[in-house]
Write a protein that holds these residues in place. Structure first.
Motif, short mmCIF file in Angstrom:
data_model
loop_
_atom_site.label_atom_id
_atom_site.label_comp_id
_atom_site.label_asym_id
_atom_site.label_seq_id
_atom_site.Cartn_x
_atom_site.Cartn_y
_atom_site.Cartn_z
N UNK A 3 0.80 -0.99 -0.11
CA UNK A 3 -0.11 -0.06 -0.08
C UNK A 3 1.02 1.34 0.00
N UNK A 6 2.16 1.95 -3.39
CA UNK A 6 1.17 2.31 -4.06
C UNK A 6 0.73 3.97 -4.04
N UNK A 53 -20.72 -9.77 -2.89
CA UNK A 53 -19.75 -9.41 -1.94
C UNK A 53 -19.88 -10.27 -0.47
N UNK A 56 -18.56 -13.73 -1.28
CA UNK A 56 -17.22 -13.64 -1.48
C UNK A 56 -16.60 -13.67 0.15
N UNK A 57 -17.06 -12.66 0.95
CA UNK A 57 -16.55 -12.84 2.51
C UNK A 57 -16.84 -14.32 3.10
N UNK A 60 -14.11 -16.35 2.44
CA UNK A 60 -13.09 -15.92 3.20
C UNK A 60 -13.20 -16.45 4.49
N UNK A 74 -13.94 -7.80 12.53
CA UNK A 74 -14.53 -7.20 11.36
C UNK A 74 -15.22 -8.14 10.17
N UNK B 48 -14.61 -5.55 -3.65
CA UNK B 48 -14.35 -6.73 -2.75
C UNK B 48 -12.88 -6.51 -2.08
N UNK B 49 -11.97 -6.34 -3.22
CA UNK B 49 -10.38 -6.41 -2.77
C UNK B 49 -9.86 -5.38 -1.54
N UNK B 50 -10.68 -4.34 -1.75
CA UNK B 50 -10.19 -3.17 -0.83
C UNK B 50 -11.13 -3.65 0.76
N UNK B 51 -12.19 -4.19 0.74
CA UNK B 51 -12.97 -4.29 1.65
C UNK B 51 -12.10 -5.63 2.50
N UNK B 52 -11.79 -6.73 1.48
CA UNK B 52 -11.14 -7.86 2.12
C UNK B 52 -10.03 -7.36 2.84
N UNK B 53 -9.37 -6.61 2.16
CA UNK B 53 -7.83 -6.14 2.75
C UNK B 53 -8.13 -5.51 4.21
N UNK B 54 -9.33 -4.71 4.14
CA UNK B 54 -9.40 -4.09 5.66
C UNK B 54 -9.99 -4.98 6.70
N UNK B 55 -10.89 -5.94 5.93
CA UNK B 55 -11.18 -7.20 6.83
C UNK B 55 -10.22 -7.94 7.56
N UNK B 56 -9.26 -8.17 6.63
CA UNK B 56 -8.27 -9.08 7.32
C UNK B 56 -7.14 -8.26 7.83
N UNK B 59 -5.16 -3.46 5.70
CA UNK B 59 -5.48 -1.97 5.53
C UNK B 59 -6.02 -1.65 6.78
N UNK B 69 -14.21 5.67 5.67
CA UNK B 69 -14.92 5.59 4.18
C UNK B 69 -13.81 6.35 3.45
N UNK B 70 -13.14 7.42 3.86
CA UNK B 70 -12.24 8.13 2.84
C UNK B 70 -10.75 7.17 2.66
N UNK B 73 -11.72 4.59 0.20
CA UNK B 73 -12.06 5.10 -1.18
C UNK B 73 -11.01 5.63 -1.82
N UNK B 75 -7.92 4.09 -1.11
CA UNK B 75 -7.20 2.91 -1.55
C UNK B 75 -7.69 2.07 -2.66
N UNK B 79 -5.97 1.59 -6.45
CA UNK B 79 -6.03 0.27 -7.18
C UNK B 79 -6.70 0.59 -8.68
#
Lengths: 161, 199
Positions: A3, A6, A53, A56-57, A60, A74, B48-56, B59, B69-70, B73, B75, B79
């Motif tokens: 990140x 990026x 979504x 997908x989760x 996961x 989360x 999905x990718x951004x939320x996944x990163x956050x959930x895990x 991020x 949210x910002x 958004x 991230x 991407x």
């Protein structure tokens, strides 16, 4: 690429992104109602997207369940929030949550009922039977009479109110 | 984190997807079924990718650095821009391996796979971006004048823009909403027959 790298790379586009924010607003200006509208204009149903979504989760989450590891809080919350209303409840807590949602929706509809009654929309009468070949002309005449009678009653009701 | 402090993911997902729809239109990618060429990621994939990163926990959100949210958004936008860059590169690489002329049993020739790498890269070029926006809103007086003030006078503060246009800040925000709505009705590059002006 991680990140931090990026984000450094996007310094190059800083001016472009500044213009983008200036023209169309910062991300935080977008509320969920407007976001739903934008999605629909793009041809995406928000419910369909959130269902995808959720699936997908759920996949996961299965990797955690398989390893016997607890779900991150989360991820657990995301599954609860995105769970489609059509999915069967898995435990009493979910059953109670869904029951609360159904009651809340019902109450919302009931509170809107007086407004709906005031507007009194005229119900559309379709004469689909006219294209049916298996109905005799006599039957069609009878059905025509019924539909005329119904139309007249609706007109009378509208005149009275 | 206390349960009461956890975000509402339904709302978060919808807002992020709405933002992605705006970015897809802004950078000419397209709508529902569109994917970034060469990368093959759709709007749903990016969200999905951004939320996944956050959930895990990959991020992390620090409240001191702004709202959640910002963060997500930003991230997401990074991407999408990254994927566009990659798409231009992938396309160029795919063309580099092609022969000049096609053999009967061989792969397609260079002529058969037109060069779109510049076109994809141009989506991120600032001058081209300005021209696309100007062309898109040229025929809409109220929206067009907002675009002109921002691009020509380089004004970005809502109060300054509203004052220059002689309208209230509230009206300016309404117009910005309309700009977003019109933006997703046609992609800045591909849609609605409003093409980029010729240079």
């Amino acid at each position: 690429m991680n990140r931090a790298n990026k984000n450094a790379l996007h310094e190059a586009n800083k001016q472009l992104l500044r213009l983008s924010d200036g023209l169309f607003g910062e991300a935080s200006e977008l509320d969920s109602v407007e976001a739903e509208g934008l999605l629909r204009k793009t041809g995406i149903e928000p419910d369909v997207l959130t269902d995808a979504l959720y699936r997908r989760f759920e996949l996961q989450a299965k990797t955690y369940w398989r390893k016997g590891k607890p779900l991150p809080s989360l991820l657990k919350k995301a599954l609860e929030d995105l769970r489609p209303p059509t999915a069967p409840p898995r435990n009493e807590r979910e059953l109670a949550r869904e029951a609360r949602m159904v009651v809340r929706r019902l109450i919302e509809r009931l509170t809107r009922l007086p407004d709906l009654l005031l507007t009194k929309p005229t119900p559309p009468i379709t004469v689909a039977y006219r294209n049916k070949k298996e109905i005799s002309d006599r039957d069609k005449t009878l059905l025509d009479r019924v539909s005329d009678d119904l139309r007249k009653r609706i007109e009378d009701r509208d005149k009275r109110t | 984190m206390l349960e009461s402090q956890l975000p509402d993911f339904q709302e978060l997902a919808v807002r992020l997807a709405g933002y992605a729809a705006r970015l897809f239109a802004e950078f000419g990618i397209g709508g529902r079924a569109a994917t970034v060429a060469g990368v093959g990621a759709s709007l749903e994939d990016f969200v999905g990718n951004v939320l996944s990163e956050y959930l895990e926990g990959k991020l992390a959100h620090e409240a001191a650095r702004g709202d959640l949210f910002s963060l997500l958004a930003t991230a997401l936008r990074n991407d999408i821009i990254d994927a566009l860059r990659k798409a231009a590169h992938v396309h160029e690489k795919a063309r580099a391996s092609l022969p000049r002329e096609r053999r009967s049993d061989g792969p397609p020739s260079l002529d058969e796979l037109p060069d779109r790498s510049d076109e994809i890269a141009a989506l991120l070029d600032e001058d081209r971006y300005r021209k696309r926006v100007q062309a898109a809103f040229r025929d809409e007086p109220q929206l067009g004048e907002v675009v002109r003030v921002i691009l020509d006078l380089d004004l970005l503060k809502p109060r300054e823009i509203a004052e220059t246009l002689g309208i209230s800040t509230e009206e300016y925000h309404n117009r910005k909403k309309r700009l977003r709505r019109r933006l997703v009705e046609y992609s800045l590059v591909t849609g609605s027959g409003k093409s980029e002006p010729s240079e």
